[in-house]
Design a protein around this motif. Sequence first.
Motif, PDB file in Angstrom:
ATOM      1  N   UNK A 174       0.942  -1.254   0.082  1.00  5.30           N
ATOM      2  CA  UNK A 174      -0.089   0.003  -0.181  1.00  5.30           C
ATOM      3  C   UNK A 174       0.900   1.304  -0.007  1.00  5.30           C
ATOM      4  N   UNK A 175       0.227   2.167  -0.863  1.00  3.37           N
ATOM      5  CA  UNK A 175       1.214   3.537  -0.822  1.00  3.37           C
ATOM      6  C   UNK A 175       0.364   4.679  -0.276  1.00  3.37           C
ATOM      7  N   UNK A 176      -1.055   4.679  -0.631  1.00  2.00           N
ATOM      8  CA  UNK A 176      -1.721   5.764   0.076  1.00  2.00           C
ATOM      9  C   UNK A 176      -2.890   5.156   1.049  1.00  2.00           C
ATOM     10  N   UNK A 177      -2.786   5.826   2.139  1.00  2.12           N
ATOM     11  CA  UNK A 177      -3.683   5.107   3.157  1.00  2.12           C
ATOM     12  C   UNK A 177      -4.502   6.473   3.714  1.00  2.12           C
ATOM     13  N   UNK A 178      -5.748   6.013   4.079  1.00  2.00           N
ATOM     14  CA  UNK A 178      -6.877   6.861   4.388  1.00  2.00           C
ATOM     15  C   UNK A 178      -7.155   6.311   5.933  1.00  2.00           C
ATOM     16  N   UNK A 179      -7.095   6.932   6.982  1.00  2.00           N
ATOM     17  CA  UNK A 179      -7.335   6.611   8.370  1.00  2.00           C
ATOM     18  C   UNK A 179      -8.818   7.525   9.040  1.00  2.00           C
ATOM     19  N   UNK A 180      -9.722   6.995   9.324  1.00  2.00           N
ATOM     20  CA  UNK A 180     -10.741   7.623   9.648  1.00  2.00           C
ATOM     21  C   UNK A 180     -10.747   7.707  11.260  1.00  2.00           C
ATOM     22  N   UNK A 181     -10.724   9.066  11.815  1.00  2.00           N
ATOM     23  CA  UNK A 181     -10.458   9.591  13.375  1.00  2.00           C
ATOM     24  C   UNK A 181      -9.077   9.472  13.370  1.00  2.00           C
ATOM     25  N   UNK A 182      -8.487  10.607  14.158  1.00  2.00           N
ATOM     26  CA  UNK A 182      -7.414  10.660  14.420  1.00  2.00           C
ATOM     27  C   UNK A 182      -6.929  10.464  16.060  1.00  2.00           C
ATOM     28  N   UNK A 183      -7.854  10.647  16.797  1.00  2.00           N
ATOM     29  CA  UNK A 183      -7.583  10.156  18.308  1.00  2.00           C
ATOM     30  C   UNK A 183      -6.412  10.516  18.638  1.00  2.00           C
ATOM     31  N   UNK A 184      -5.586  10.012  19.441  1.00  2.00           N
ATOM     32  CA  UNK A 184      -4.316  10.462  19.914  1.00  2.00           C
ATOM     33  C   UNK A 184      -3.170  10.511  18.968  1.00  2.00           C
ATOM     34  N   UNK A 185      -3.420  10.031  17.943  1.00  2.00           N
ATOM     35  CA  UNK A 185      -2.408  10.058  16.848  1.00  2.00           C
ATOM     36  C   UNK A 185      -1.385   8.976  16.907  1.00  2.00           C
ATOM     37  N   UNK A 186      -1.794   7.866  17.763  1.00  2.00           N
ATOM     38  CA  UNK A 186      -0.785   7.014  17.731  1.00  2.00           C
ATOM     39  C   UNK A 186      -0.826   6.019  16.806  1.00  2.00           C
ATOM     40  N   UNK A 187      -2.075   5.659  16.254  1.00  6.04           N
ATOM     41  CA  UNK A 187      -2.123   4.783  15.181  1.00  6.04           C
ATOM     42  C   UNK A 187      -1.612   5.287  13.933  1.00  6.04           C
ATOM     43  N   UNK A 188      -1.951   6.618  13.451  1.00  4.79           N
ATOM     44  CA  UNK A 188      -1.641   7.316  12.297  1.00  4.79           C
ATOM     45  C   UNK A 188      -0.029   7.381  12.523  1.00  4.79           C
ATOM     46  N   UNK A 189       0.736   7.628  13.712  1.00  3.96           N
ATOM     47  CA  UNK A 189       2.173   7.840  13.950  1.00  3.96           C
ATOM     48  C   UNK A 189       2.556   6.386  13.538  1.00  3.96           C
ATOM     49  N   UNK A 190       2.164   5.268  13.756  1.00  2.00           N
ATOM     50  CA  UNK A 190       2.460   3.908  13.554  1.00  2.00           C
ATOM     51  C   UNK A 190       2.349   3.795  11.928  1.00  2.00           C
TER      52      UNK A 190
END
Length: 395
Positions: free
Chosen positions: A358-374
């Motif tokens: 995967x090159x493009x990723x879409x995440x729904x909800x930022x929350x604490x930013x832990x998952x997106x940072x990962x």
Amino acid sequence: HFAVLLNIAVASLALILRRVPLEKAFTKADLLPAQPPASAANQPGTRRLLIITAALTGMAALAFEVIWARMLSYILHNDIYAYYLMLSTMLFGIGAGSLIYSRWLDRIRNRWRLLASMEILLAVSVLACYLACSALYLRDDSLLINTAMRELFSSIGAGEFVSQILVRLTYTLLTMLIPTLLLGALLPAICGVYVSDRSNIGGQTGELYALNTLGAICGSLLAGFLFVPILGVQLSLIIFSALVLVLGLLLMFHHITPPVDSRLWRKVIPAVAVVTFVLLAALPSNQVRRFALKDRPHTSTVFYREGLSGTVAVLEDRLNGMRSLYINSIGEVENSFTGMQTFKVLGHLPLLLHEGEPRDVLMVTFGGGIASGTVAVHPIEKLDVVELEPAVVEA
């Protein structure tokens, strides 16, 4: 489907009743109002004031509902049952208030003074009920009170789930019932003063209902998108209550007939002023903000914002330094070892299990930013994160 069939049944019944001849012959006296309209009631300025009253009352009604929903989301929790309870209470109160007016209050001769008094009572009751519910919820022994209420409901045959719902209903009724009863009686009261031509009841009533509905639309938009996000729940509630109070005082002043009413005002104005100042003085701090700290000893507030779609808070435990993110008093993210590992796994798993690269990723909800940072650790080209509440990103 049931709702559609119900509407068809009502329409069919109306068509049938339309063909049934009326047994009672109405006389000219029947078409006259119980209280003949005073000459002032037909003046353009008076009628404009009543039209404005209908619109502003509708605006305040929906604004109160939006604010109550945000306030009670702490107490009832942000789930579908909370929505059911608040909507049912709102509709029940409006319906019961209209019934009370038609059965008993409509007999009062001075309808103008009745209308003004109900507007003033609405403003006072909204703040008083807000204080009462907040005081009950913030009591140190509120857990014991809730347990006692559940046991009481269980003793009369309610199951565990129903008992919990009834406890939440108690808080809802305490906050909303009296104000919604007054809201339900207000529109018929406005119609009782405004309608001067009984041969055109439908037309004149329709004018008021249209403006009342338009005001309700504006009230929901203003409260939800402007007042609460900028000023917060408590201040918004005070502002709309003050608007209703001023409206009630204007109505009372507009219909003064000396010397009797002037003597009445010497008692009414000081009484209203004293009650208002007492209510405002009884608000030592933002009660909704205190909800966020309830049952969380040894915590301090790092961040607090009443946003567009929810109230966001970051609390820090002063004993171990752990921080937690709460939305409407519900814990979402914490920076403990378990919390960090859980959200890191949520970020790693989708990319590790993906069949390709995967090159493009879409995440729904930022929350604490832990998952997106990962996710950002992986060799991706683009990461888009969608967050519904801007205050969450700030938190």
